[in-house]
Design a protein around this motif. Structure first.
Motif, PDB file in Angstrom:
ATOM      1  N   CYS A  74       0.834  -1.209   0.000  1.00  0.00           N
ATOM      2  CA  CYS A  74       0.000   0.000   0.000  1.00  0.00           C
ATOM      3  C   CYS A  74       0.864   1.252   0.000  1.00  0.00           C
ATOM      4  O   CYS A  74       0.461   2.298   0.524  1.00  0.00           O
ATOM      5  CB  CYS A  74      -0.948   0.001   1.196  1.00  0.00           C
ATOM      6  N   GLU A  78       3.033   5.640  -6.850  1.00  0.00           N
ATOM      7  CA  GLU A  78       3.206   4.889  -8.096  1.00  0.00           C
ATOM      8  C   GLU A  78       3.083   5.898  -9.225  1.00  0.00           C
ATOM      9  O   GLU A  78       2.290   6.847  -9.139  1.00  0.00           O
ATOM     10  CB  GLU A  78       2.137   3.804  -8.247  1.00  0.00           C
ATOM     11  N   ASP A  80       1.735   5.458 -12.079  1.00  0.00           N
ATOM     12  CA  ASP A  80       0.409   5.304 -12.673  1.00  0.00           C
ATOM     13  C   ASP A  80      -0.663   5.776 -11.679  1.00  0.00           C
ATOM     14  O   ASP A  80      -0.763   5.242 -10.568  1.00  0.00           O
ATOM     15  CB  ASP A  80       0.183   3.837 -13.024  1.00  0.00           C
ATOM     16  N   GLU A  82      -3.817   5.247 -11.511  1.00  0.00           N
ATOM     17  CA  GLU A  82      -4.735   4.186 -11.096  1.00  0.00           C
ATOM     18  C   GLU A  82      -4.091   3.298 -10.030  1.00  0.00           C
ATOM     19  O   GLU A  82      -4.763   2.879  -9.071  1.00  0.00           O
ATOM     20  CB  GLU A  82      -5.163   3.354 -12.299  1.00  0.00           C
ATOM     21  N   ALA A  83      -2.805   3.021 -10.182  1.00  0.00           N
ATOM     22  CA  ALA A  83      -2.095   2.224  -9.173  1.00  0.00           C
ATOM     23  C   ALA A  83      -2.003   2.988  -7.856  1.00  0.00           C
ATOM     24  O   ALA A  83      -2.131   2.399  -6.775  1.00  0.00           O
ATOM     25  CB  ALA A  83      -0.698   1.864  -9.676  1.00  0.00           C
ATOM     26  N   ARG A  84      -1.780   4.301  -7.939  1.00  0.00           N
ATOM     27  CA  ARG A  84      -1.758   5.115  -6.717  1.00  0.00           C
ATOM     28  C   ARG A  84      -3.090   5.016  -5.983  1.00  0.00           C
ATOM     29  O   ARG A  84      -3.126   4.881  -4.759  1.00  0.00           O
ATOM     30  CB  ARG A  84      -1.464   6.584  -7.054  1.00  0.00           C
ATOM     31  N   GLU A  85      -4.181   5.099  -6.732  1.00  0.00           N
ATOM     32  CA  GLU A  85      -5.500   5.042  -6.108  1.00  0.00           C
ATOM     33  C   GLU A  85      -5.752   3.671  -5.483  1.00  0.00           C
ATOM     34  O   GLU A  85      -6.311   3.580  -4.379  1.00  0.00           O
ATOM     35  CB  GLU A  85      -6.587   5.361  -7.131  1.00  0.00           C
ATOM     36  N   ARG A  86      -5.340   2.592  -6.169  1.00  0.00           N
ATOM     37  CA  ARG A  86      -5.509   1.252  -5.593  1.00  0.00           C
ATOM     38  C   ARG A  86      -4.742   1.138  -4.286  1.00  0.00           C
ATOM     39  O   ARG A  86      -5.252   0.606  -3.294  1.00  0.00           O
ATOM     40  CB  ARG A  86      -5.031   0.178  -6.581  1.00  0.00           C
ATOM     41  N   ASN A  87      -3.510   1.638  -4.278  1.00  0.00           N
ATOM     42  CA  ASN A  87      -2.708   1.565  -3.061  1.00  0.00           C
ATOM     43  C   ASN A  87      -3.311   2.408  -1.945  1.00  0.00           C
ATOM     44  O   ASN A  87      -3.258   2.033  -0.772  1.00  0.00           O
ATOM     45  CB  ASN A  87      -1.279   2.018  -3.350  1.00  0.00           C
ATOM     46  N   THR A  90      -6.105   0.500  -0.430  1.00  0.00           N
ATOM     47  CA  THR A  90      -5.537  -0.565   0.402  1.00  0.00           C
ATOM     48  C   THR A  90      -4.995  -0.007   1.705  1.00  0.00           C
ATOM     49  O   THR A  90      -5.162  -0.600   2.779  1.00  0.00           O
ATOM     50  CB  THR A  90      -4.427  -1.304  -0.357  1.00  0.00           C
TER      51      THR A  90
END
Length: 284
Positions: A74, A78, A80, A82-87, A90
Motif C-alpha cells: 500500500c 506509483e 500510474d 490508477e495504481a496510486r489510487e488502488r494503493n 488498500t
C-alpha cells in the motif's frame, strides 16, 4: 526492555508453510519471552475484519503490545494514477486493521524510485501521510515510512517529507544504517529526531556499530522500541534468538552505564569479595 521482533524476520518459515500470524505471536511470547508484537501484514495476509479480530484476541491473550504494524502493498507513490489510487484504498484498509489491533506505530512505504523527488511526488506523498496521521491521531498511533526502498532511501527525500507533512503524528521507521547515495551514518543522524520505531538488522547487530547507533538514538530522545529484524530466510528461529540476545545485551549494558553514571558516580565500592577484608583476600 523496549525490544520486539519484526514479523518479516520469519518470512522464510512463512514461505515454507511452517508459521502463520498465530505461530508468530506464540513465538514472541513463549519462545522469546517478549511482551511485544511487531507485525508484518504479510503474516496475516488479509484485512478481513473477522481475521483481524481473531489476531487481536490472540495478542490480548498473551498480553502483547503491538509496537509496530508494517504494511506492504500500500505504498504511497506509483507513477500510474490508477495504481496510486488502488494503493490508497488498500492503505485505508490497513490503517483500519492497525487501529483494531491497537498498534502504537504504523509503517507505510513511500514507494517510488531511488532518486530525488519531484515537486508532484512530494506534494502527493506528504498530503497522503498527513491524512494518515490524522486518522492515526484519532486511533492512538503514529504513522510514517521506513528507510526501506525507493524514494525513502535518500535522506534528503525523507527530511523533505518530514517538513512537508508537519504533523505531530508523523515519524520515521528507521531501518538503521540503511541508506543509498549518501553517508549512512549521516542519514541516521539526520532522521534520528523523527524516529518512532526501528529495525535493527544483522549487519548492525554484529557489525560493531550497535552500541553507537543506540547512543545516537537515545541522545536524540528516542523512547521507542528496538525491532530486531532478520533477513536470511534460513534457520530463522535460532538466528533470531542470536540477534535478539545481542541487542538485549547491548541495551542492558547501555541502561546499566546510564544508571551507573546517574546514581553511583559518587559512591565508592570495595573491589573483589565484599565479605572479606583486603588482608583476608591477600592471604595476609
Amino acid at each position: 526492555m523496549n525490544i520486539s521482533i519484526a514479523g518479516y524476520s520469519v518470512h522464510g518459515l512463512l514461505a515454507e508453510g511452517k508459521i502463520d500470524i498465530f505461530g508468530y505471536l506464540e513465538s514472541c511470547h513463549y519462545r522469546y519471552g517478549l511482551n511485544t508484537a511487531d507485525i508484518w501484514n504479510g503474516l496475516i495476509g488479509t484485512t478481513d475484519e473477522d481475521v483481524i479480530r481473531k489476531v487481536k484476541q490472540a495478542q490480548d491473550e498473551k498480553e502483547l503490545t503491538l509496537v509496530n504494524y508494517h504494511a506492504d502493498g500500500c505504498h504511497v507513490w506509483e507513477d500510474d494514477p490508477e495504481a496510486r489510487e488502488r494503493n490508497y484504498q488498500t492503505a485505508l484498509k490497513e490503517l483500519k486493521a492497525a487501529a483494531t489491533l491497537g498498534a502504537k506505530t504504523v509503517r507505510i512505504d513511500t514507494g517510488g524510485r531511488l532518486e530525488p523527488m519531484t515537486p508532484e511526488q512530494l506534494d502527493y506523498i506528504s498530503s497522503k501521510f498527513r491524512e494518515y496521521c490524522i486518522f492515526g491521531e484519532e486511533h492512538g498511533f503514529t504513522v510514517g515510512p521506513e528507510t526501506h526502498w525507493g524514494i525513502s532511501l535518500l535522506a534528503d527525500n525523507m527530511d523533505a517529507i518530514v517538513k512537508a507533512v508537519d504533523h505531530p503524528g508523523y515519524g520515521i521507521l528507521l531501518h538503521i544504517g540503511h541508506w543509498e547515495l549518501g553517508d549512512p551514518d549521516e542519514g541516521d543522524r539526520r532522521l534520528a529526531p523523527y524516529t518512532i520505531h526501528t529495525h535493527v538488522d544483522r549487519n548492525i547487530t554484529f557489525g560493531g556499530r550497535l552500541a553507537d547507533k543506540i547512543d545516537l538514538l537515545l541522545n536524540a530522545g528516542y523512547k521507542g522500541y528496538w525491532g530486531v529484524e532478520h533477513h536470511s530466510a534460513q534457520n530463522e528461529y535460532a538466528e533470531i534468538a542470536l540477534q535478539l540476545a545481542e541487542v538485549r545485551r547491548v541495551l542492558a549494558r547501555k541502561l546499566w552505564d546510564r544508571q551507573n553514571a546517574e546514581n553511583l558516580s559518587s559512591k565508592k565500592f570495595k573491589e573483589g569479595n565484599p565479605l572479606l577484608t583486603e588482608a583476608q583476600e591477600n592471604n595476609l
